[in-house]
Design a protein around this motif. Structure first.
Motif, PDB file in Angstrom:
ATOM      1  N   ALA A 149      79.778  15.743 121.276  1.00 56.13           N
ATOM      2  CA  ALA A 149      80.021  17.138 120.917  1.00 56.13           C
ATOM      3  C   ALA A 149      79.783  17.364 119.426  1.00 56.13           C
ATOM      4  N   SER A 150      80.201  16.426 118.596  1.00 59.40           N
ATOM      5  CA  SER A 150      79.981  16.549 117.148  1.00 59.40           C
ATOM      6  C   SER A 150      78.487  16.561 116.838  1.00 59.40           C
ATOM      7  N   LEU A 151      77.762  15.654 117.486  1.00 58.62           N
ATOM      8  CA  LEU A 151      76.314  15.596 117.255  1.00 58.62           C
ATOM      9  C   LEU A 151      75.633  16.858 117.745  1.00 58.62           C
ATOM     10  N   ALA A 152      76.100  17.401 118.875  1.00 60.23           N
ATOM     11  CA  ALA A 152      75.507  18.613 119.419  1.00 60.23           C
ATOM     12  C   ALA A 152      75.780  19.805 118.510  1.00 60.23           C
ATOM     13  N   LEU A 153      76.996  19.896 117.958  1.00 60.00           N
ATOM     14  CA  LEU A 153      77.294  20.977 117.016  1.00 60.00           C
ATOM     15  C   LEU A 153      76.359  20.927 115.816  1.00 60.00           C
ATOM     16  N   ASP A 154      76.119  19.716 115.319  1.00 61.83           N
ATOM     17  CA  ASP A 154      75.239  19.561 114.159  1.00 61.83           C
ATOM     18  C   ASP A 154      73.807  19.961 114.485  1.00 61.83           C
ATOM     19  N   LYS A 155      73.282  19.450 115.599  1.00 58.26           N
ATOM     20  CA  LYS A 155      71.892  19.752 115.960  1.00 58.26           C
ATOM     21  C   LYS A 155      71.698  21.238 116.248  1.00 58.26           C
ATOM     22  N   CYS A 156      72.578  21.780 117.077  1.00 58.35           N
ATOM     23  CA  CYS A 156      72.429  23.184 117.469  1.00 58.35           C
ATOM     24  C   CYS A 156      72.728  24.124 116.309  1.00 58.35           C
ATOM     25  N   GLY A 157      73.686  23.746 115.465  1.00 58.96           N
ATOM     26  CA  GLY A 157      73.995  24.575 114.305  1.00 58.96           C
ATOM     27  C   GLY A 157      72.820  24.656 113.346  1.00 58.96           C
ATOM     28  N   ARG A 158      72.145  23.545 113.117  1.00 58.35           N
ATOM     29  CA  ARG A 158      70.975  23.568 112.226  1.00 58.35           C
ATOM     30  C   ARG A 158      69.843  24.373 112.844  1.00 58.35           C
ATOM     31  N   ALA A 159      69.636  24.227 114.164  1.00 55.33           N
ATOM     32  CA  ALA A 159      68.584  25.002 114.829  1.00 55.33           C
ATOM     33  C   ALA A 159      68.901  26.494 114.769  1.00 55.33           C
ATOM     34  N   HIS A 160      70.165  26.859 114.945  1.00 54.15           N
ATOM     35  CA  HIS A 160      70.564  28.268 114.887  1.00 54.15           C
ATOM     36  C   HIS A 160      70.334  28.838 113.494  1.00 54.15           C
ATOM     37  N   ALA A 161      70.684  28.062 112.467  1.00 56.41           N
ATOM     38  CA  ALA A 161      70.468  28.521 111.091  1.00 56.41           C
ATOM     39  C   ALA A 161      68.980  28.703 110.807  1.00 56.41           C
ATOM     40  N   TRP A 162      68.176  27.753 111.255  1.00 54.61           N
ATOM     41  CA  TRP A 162      66.723  27.838 111.024  1.00 54.61           C
ATOM     42  C   TRP A 162      66.122  29.052 111.711  1.00 54.61           C
ATOM     43  N   MET A 163      66.542  29.313 112.937  1.00 51.16           N
ATOM     44  CA  MET A 163      66.006  30.468 113.658  1.00 51.16           C
ATOM     45  C   MET A 163      66.402  31.783 112.994  1.00 51.16           C
ATOM     46  N   ASN A 164      67.485  31.767 112.234  1.00 51.16           N
ATOM     47  CA  ASN A 164      67.917  32.964 111.517  1.00 51.16           C
ATOM     48  C   ASN A 164      67.413  32.991 110.075  1.00 51.16           C
ATOM     49  N   GLY A 165      66.458  32.109 109.764  1.00 45.05           N
ATOM     50  CA  GLY A 165      65.775  32.159 108.479  1.00 45.05           C
ATOM     51  C   GLY A 165      66.547  31.596 107.307  1.00 45.05           C
ATOM     52  N   ARG A 166      67.556  30.750 107.560  1.00 40.63           N
ATOM     53  CA  ARG A 166      68.325  30.166 106.482  1.00 40.63           C
ATOM     54  C   ARG A 166      68.073  28.662 106.379  1.00 40.63           C
ATOM     55  N   ASP A 167      68.208  28.137 105.180  1.00 42.58           N
ATOM     56  CA  ASP A 167      68.001  26.700 104.969  1.00 42.58           C
ATOM     57  C   ASP A 167      69.324  25.961 104.818  1.00 42.58           C
TER      58      ASP A 167
END
Length: 325
Positions: free
Chosen positions: A261-279
């Motif tokens: 779950a921790s790894l999934a939060l990290d992966k999905c959180g970074r993908a969500h940020a990228w899709m919203n145009g943030r680094d």
């Protein structure tokens, strides 16, 4: 076009076929970008299969659909060794099964017995299949999207917790609002009319796989602060020691989430940020995908079921009680 432009183009094309399910499209794309497998659950007729097909149709990728049934065998999924006769004599050659594709739709996965479900485990986790002692690697772009019907229990085999944990996210599809349902009627009517008249619209070129790999590389560079790392860990820890937050949570949660779950939060959180145009990742990214990450990893107690609490209700309470960074 930049990788973000290409992914947004893919999103726009999918939205033309899937009306009223914007969040579902986002989750499918996050799963693709985070290189994880998805479990998609919803009532019949809510475009679960159509959504996955829309992604595969607009991406330069090989698509395979496996309709899971009670009489399915593991070899029907993975493939098998076939004996062939040649001039040099008899030999065995491997005949790949439908699992060997880029996007695999495992339709109604809970209708297949445990042996067939287990046949997916190695492919999902290790990205390889072993048949007759020989290991066969999957394609670099490989994702399993499994659908599940939540209301029909007769003739089904519920997925065990260990296999559920292998899915990056558990996505739920709900009924669309009435305004969107009107648009769905018009969309399907137009498709039927075009099919009956024999006219086909010119399709744009599919999005290349390189766009996905380039996007993954950029997502890997998304900044995650120490405070965000601790926030993700605190959320997962809250599912394991709920009594530290409230007596209600302690009564509702029987088993907490695993380190996946921790790894999934990290992966999905970074993908969500990228899709919203943030680094960089902020708490809004983690909170946006927390339900999909935790939904299938938190086991509720009988008391929670008696109180009519769902997994989403419990996750709402966790997000409310865990301090923001």
């Amino acid at each position: 076009m930049t990788p973000l432009d290409q992914i947004n183009d893919l999103k726009a094309r999918m939205a033309q076929s899937i009306i009223g399910q914007t969040q579902v499209i986002d989750r499918l794309l996050i799963g693709l970008l985070a290189n994880g497998n998805l479990l998609i659950e919803g009532l019949p007729g809510l475009a679960k299969t159509r959504a996955v097909k829309a992604m595969a149709r607009n991406l330069d990728a090989k698509f395979s659909r496996i309709q899971f049934t009670p009489d399915l065998l593991p070899s029907d999924v993975t493939g098998t060794e076939v004996y062939t006769q040649t001039d040099a004599g008899g030999t065995f050659r491997f005949e790949p099964g439908p699992i060997f594709a880029n996007i695999v739709l495992a339709d109604e996965i809970n209708r297949a017995p445990a042996k067939v479900q287990a046949a997916l485990l190695e492919a999902m986790e290790e990205r390889q299949v072993t048949v007759s002692g020989t290991t066969h690697k999957m394609e670099p772009l490989f994702i399993v999207m499994a659908t599940q019907n939540p209301i029909e229990q007769e003739g089904t085999y519920p997925l065990p917790e260990a296999q559920m944990d292998r899915f990056l996210m558990h996505v739920q599809i709900t009924y669309p609002p009435v305004e969107d349902e009107v648009l769905v009627i018009r969309l399907v009517r137009g498709e039927d009319t075009a099919a009956n008249s024999g006219t086909t619209a010119e399709k744009p070129s599919p999005i290349p796989q390189d766009a996905v790999f380039a996007a993954r590389q950029q997502i890997g560079q998304i900044h995650v602060s120490d405070a965000m790392d601790r926030y993700m860990a605190d959320l997962v820890q809250a599912t394991r020691t709920p009594s530290a937050l409230s007596d209600d949570l302690a009564a509702w949660i029987e088993i907490g989430a695993s380190p996946r779950a921790s790894l999934a939060l990290d992966k999905c959180g970074r993908a969500h940020a990228w899709m919203n145009g943030r680094d960089y990742v902020d708490p809004a990214d983690i909170r946006a995908i927390a339900h999909d990450v935790f939904r299938h990893r938190v086991t509720l107690s009988f008391e929670a079921q008696g109180d009519a609490k769902t997994a989403d209700d419990v996750i709402d309470e966790i997000l409310k009680l865990v301090a923001l960074p």
